[in-house]
Scaffold this active site. Structure first.
Site, PDB file in Angstrom:
ATOM      1  N   GLU A  45      -0.499   5.030  14.504  1.00 57.04           N
ATOM      2  CA  GLU A  45      -0.066   6.252  13.819  1.00 57.04           C
ATOM      3  C   GLU A  45      -0.264   7.499  14.684  1.00 57.04           C
ATOM      4  O   GLU A  45       0.667   8.313  14.812  1.00 57.04           O
ATOM      5  CB  GLU A  45      -0.791   6.384  12.482  1.00 57.04           C
ATOM      6  CG  GLU A  45      -0.236   7.481  11.589  1.00 57.04           C
ATOM      7  CD  GLU A  45      -0.893   7.530  10.221  1.00 57.04           C
ATOM      8  OE1 GLU A  45      -0.445   8.323   9.375  1.00 57.04           O
ATOM      9  OE2 GLU A  45      -1.877   6.779   9.993  1.00 57.04           O
ATOM     10  N   HIS A  92      -9.700   2.290   0.728  1.00 56.69           N
ATOM     11  CA  HIS A  92      -8.255   2.069   0.634  1.00 56.69           C
ATOM     12  C   HIS A  92      -7.904   1.630  -0.784  1.00 56.69           C
ATOM     13  O   HIS A  92      -8.235   0.525  -1.199  1.00 56.69           O
ATOM     14  CB  HIS A  92      -7.837   1.012   1.645  1.00 56.69           C
ATOM     15  CG  HIS A  92      -6.356   0.917   1.836  1.00 56.69           C
ATOM     16  ND1 HIS A  92      -5.449   1.608   1.058  1.00 56.69           N
ATOM     17  CD2 HIS A  92      -5.612   0.216   2.740  1.00 56.69           C
ATOM     18  CE1 HIS A  92      -4.223   1.327   1.459  1.00 56.69           C
ATOM     19  NE2 HIS A  92      -4.303   0.492   2.484  1.00 56.69           N
ATOM     20  N   HIS A 141      -2.326   7.800   7.074  1.00 51.52           N
ATOM     21  CA  HIS A 141      -2.611   6.539   6.380  1.00 51.52           C
ATOM     22  C   HIS A 141      -3.982   6.017   6.816  1.00 51.52           C
ATOM     23  O   HIS A 141      -4.766   5.570   5.984  1.00 51.52           O
ATOM     24  CB  HIS A 141      -1.519   5.524   6.689  1.00 51.52           C
ATOM     25  CG  HIS A 141      -1.674   4.233   5.966  1.00 51.52           C
ATOM     26  ND1 HIS A 141      -1.620   4.139   4.589  1.00 51.52           N
ATOM     27  CD2 HIS A 141      -1.886   2.965   6.412  1.00 51.52           C
ATOM     28  CE1 HIS A 141      -1.783   2.883   4.219  1.00 51.52           C
ATOM     29  NE2 HIS A 141      -1.957   2.149   5.311  1.00 51.52           N
ATOM     30  N   PHE A 151       1.746  -3.560   3.898  1.00 54.16           N
ATOM     31  CA  PHE A 151       2.058  -4.897   4.410  1.00 54.16           C
ATOM     32  C   PHE A 151       3.546  -5.176   4.201  1.00 54.16           C
ATOM     33  O   PHE A 151       4.102  -4.860   3.152  1.00 54.16           O
ATOM     34  CB  PHE A 151       1.238  -5.948   3.668  1.00 54.16           C
ATOM     35  CG  PHE A 151      -0.189  -6.087   4.134  1.00 54.16           C
ATOM     36  CD1 PHE A 151      -0.702  -5.320   5.158  1.00 54.16           C
ATOM     37  CD2 PHE A 151      -1.028  -7.015   3.529  1.00 54.16           C
ATOM     38  CE1 PHE A 151      -2.022  -5.459   5.582  1.00 54.16           C
ATOM     39  CE2 PHE A 151      -2.354  -7.170   3.938  1.00 54.16           C
ATOM     40  CZ  PHE A 151      -2.846  -6.395   4.969  1.00 54.16           C
ATOM     41  N   CYS A 177       0.808  -1.221   0.000  1.00 56.55           N
ATOM     42  CA  CYS A 177       0.000   0.000   0.000  1.00 56.55           C
ATOM     43  C   CYS A 177       0.840   1.270   0.000  1.00 56.55           C
ATOM     44  O   CYS A 177       0.293   2.374  -0.125  1.00 56.55           O
ATOM     45  CB  CYS A 177      -0.954  -0.016   1.196  1.00 56.55           C
ATOM     46  SG  CYS A 177      -2.031  -1.462   1.186  1.00 56.55           S
ATOM     47  N   LYS A 184      -9.216   8.312   3.468  1.00 53.92           N
ATOM     48  CA  LYS A 184      -9.745   6.961   3.214  1.00 53.92           C
ATOM     49  C   LYS A 184     -11.150   6.797   3.781  1.00 53.92           C
ATOM     50  O   LYS A 184     -11.853   5.851   3.407  1.00 53.92           O
ATOM     51  CB  LYS A 184      -8.813   5.906   3.805  1.00 53.92           C
ATOM     52  CG  LYS A 184      -7.509   5.723   3.061  1.00 53.92           C
ATOM     53  CD  LYS A 184      -6.714   4.553   3.627  1.00 53.92           C
ATOM     54  CE  LYS A 184      -5.356   4.406   2.958  1.00 53.92           C
ATOM     55  NZ  LYS A 184      -4.408   5.459   3.372  1.00 53.92           N
TER      56      LYS A 184
END
Length: 414
Positions: A316, A342, A305, A402, A165, A337
């Site tokens: 985060e 996403h 994110h 990931f 991502c 998002k």
């Protein structure tokens, strides 16, 4: 060696909430959700039956039928977004040196639909290996920048970055570095993804990563909310024209923002989960700020994110608190998002576009779908529900993938 300055001179977007950059920007400010029942395949038997699809995209509106057969949806979306960015920049009007115009693109998965169709077709067949001759070219993640370069004759650096991502953020960072080092004058950079397929949805369901709020898709992407239950899968593409500053000034280009810093780091922790204390996130933001040569107190805005997952939406903000201390409360934070879902490998580019828009227009788009406070999420200004006016001098855009890949871009008002 004198480092070059890098600016943004063109923007393109093809997203679940708008098929052009102006449409996307207006929808962000309006707090529009792109989530709806899946139409791209029959999802009736899946745990998750909704996604953030691009709406009203008809490939033959953009390509002839022969071209459509040669391209996966991932490539189609990417080329259309790149076309908008190129036109928006006006770069072709100035007869650029095409040997110094590159394309660096990001995609975490690439042609998943093509792979799925071809392999399933073989499995259902007679066992005789009959595959589409364009199977491999359509599937590979690097085909999109190749096709963009062929369309315009751009012969500069050309490749795809793959870091899940974080892929399109890595592409933008590579483009920034290459221009900074004087290796190119202009680079079309961004990303595309089209993973709303049976394999994509089924695979992420198996990881228990996605929301299953099938009764209320539009509110399913809930960054920071106590009842968030996973991310909402999206698709789309976004592109930025990055250009060497003097080159842009000499041709009279409109400059939307400047890139002044970039950070990269790894969590070195888990295949899919973020480090619970956000140590890699803290490091990547520190790296971007150090690269820019500014202090943390100069940051005005962060596009997080923030995917609407139980762990990520805590880690985060923790990192933000650790890095910025008392100043953290002065930073306008948002999670786009909540509206787009996403976009996987295209997420970084779509959010970079939103960050540049926030700087250029002096307004931070909202974070929608917040209903219940989570006591585990640090208290920050998340710009819930309504856009907020803000004179933004410096802004960070964070993207994680990931494998523990972290990327952070630092933009400055021009």
């Amino acid at each position: 060696m004198e480092m070059k300055r890098v600016v943004v001179t063109g923007i393109g977007a093809l997203t679940p909430i708008g098929n052009t950059y102006p449409e996307y920007w207006d929808a962000l400010l309006a707090g529009v959700s792109g989530a709806a029942p899946i139409t791209l395949f029959d999802a009736d038997l899946f745990k998750t039956r909704f996604a953030c699809e691009v709406k009203g995209f008809v490939p033959t509106d953009h390509f002839d039928r022969k071209e459509v057969r040669k391209m996966d949806r991932c490539g189609q979306l990417g080329i259309v977004a790149a076309r908008e960015a190129v036109a928006h920049s006006g770069i072709l009007d100035t007869n650029p040196d095409k040997s110094r115009v590159g394309v660096i693109w990001g995609s975490g998965i690439g042609g998943l639909n093509t792979f799925e169709e071809e392999v399933m077709g073989f499995a259902k067949g007679s066992g005789v290996p009959r595959f589409n001759p364009f199977f491999i070219p359509k599937m590979i993640a690097d085909i999109t920048p190749g096709l963009i370069s062929m369309e315009y004759g751009f012969m500069g650096p050309n490749y795809t970055t793959v870091s899940a991502c974080a892929s399109s953020s890595n592409a933008l960072i590579d483009a920034y570095h290459l221009i900074k080092l004087g290796k190119a004058n202009v680079i079309i950079s961004g990303g595309s993804e089209a993973a709303v397929t049976a394999a994509g949805v089924g695979g992420f369901n198996a990881l228990h990563a996605m929301s299953t709020r099938n009764d209320d898709p539009k509110t399913a992407s809930r960054p920071f909310d106590a009842e968030r239950d996973g991310f909402v899968l999206g698709e789309g593409a976004a592109a930025l024209i990055l250009e060497e500053y003097e080159h842009a000034v000499n041709r009279g280009a409109t400059i939307y923002a400047e890139i002044v810093g970039a950070g990269l780091s790894a969590d070195a922790y888990h295949m899919t989960a973020p480090h619970p204390e956000g140590v890699g996130v803290l490091q990547v933001m520190k790296n971007a700020i150090s690269d820019a040569g500014i202090s943390p107190e100069e940051i005005d805005h962060i596009n997080m994110h923030a995917t609407s997952t139980p762990l990520g939406d805590i880690a985060e903000p923790k990192a933000v608190m650790d890095l910025f201390g008392e100043h953290a409360g002065n930073i306008k934070i948002n999670a786009t998002k909540s509206m787009t879902g996403h976009l996987l490998g295209a997420a970084g580019a779509a959010e970079a576009v939103a960050t540049v828009g926030a700087i250029y227009n002096g307004v931070v788009p909202p974070t929608i779908n917040f209903f219940n406070k989570d006591e585990k999420v640090p208290d920050l200004d998340y710009t819930f529900w309504e856009p907020k006016q803000r004179d933004i001098r410096y802004a960070l855009c964070n993207t994680f993938g990931f494998g523990g890949h972290n990327a952070s871009l630092l933009f400055k008002k021009y």
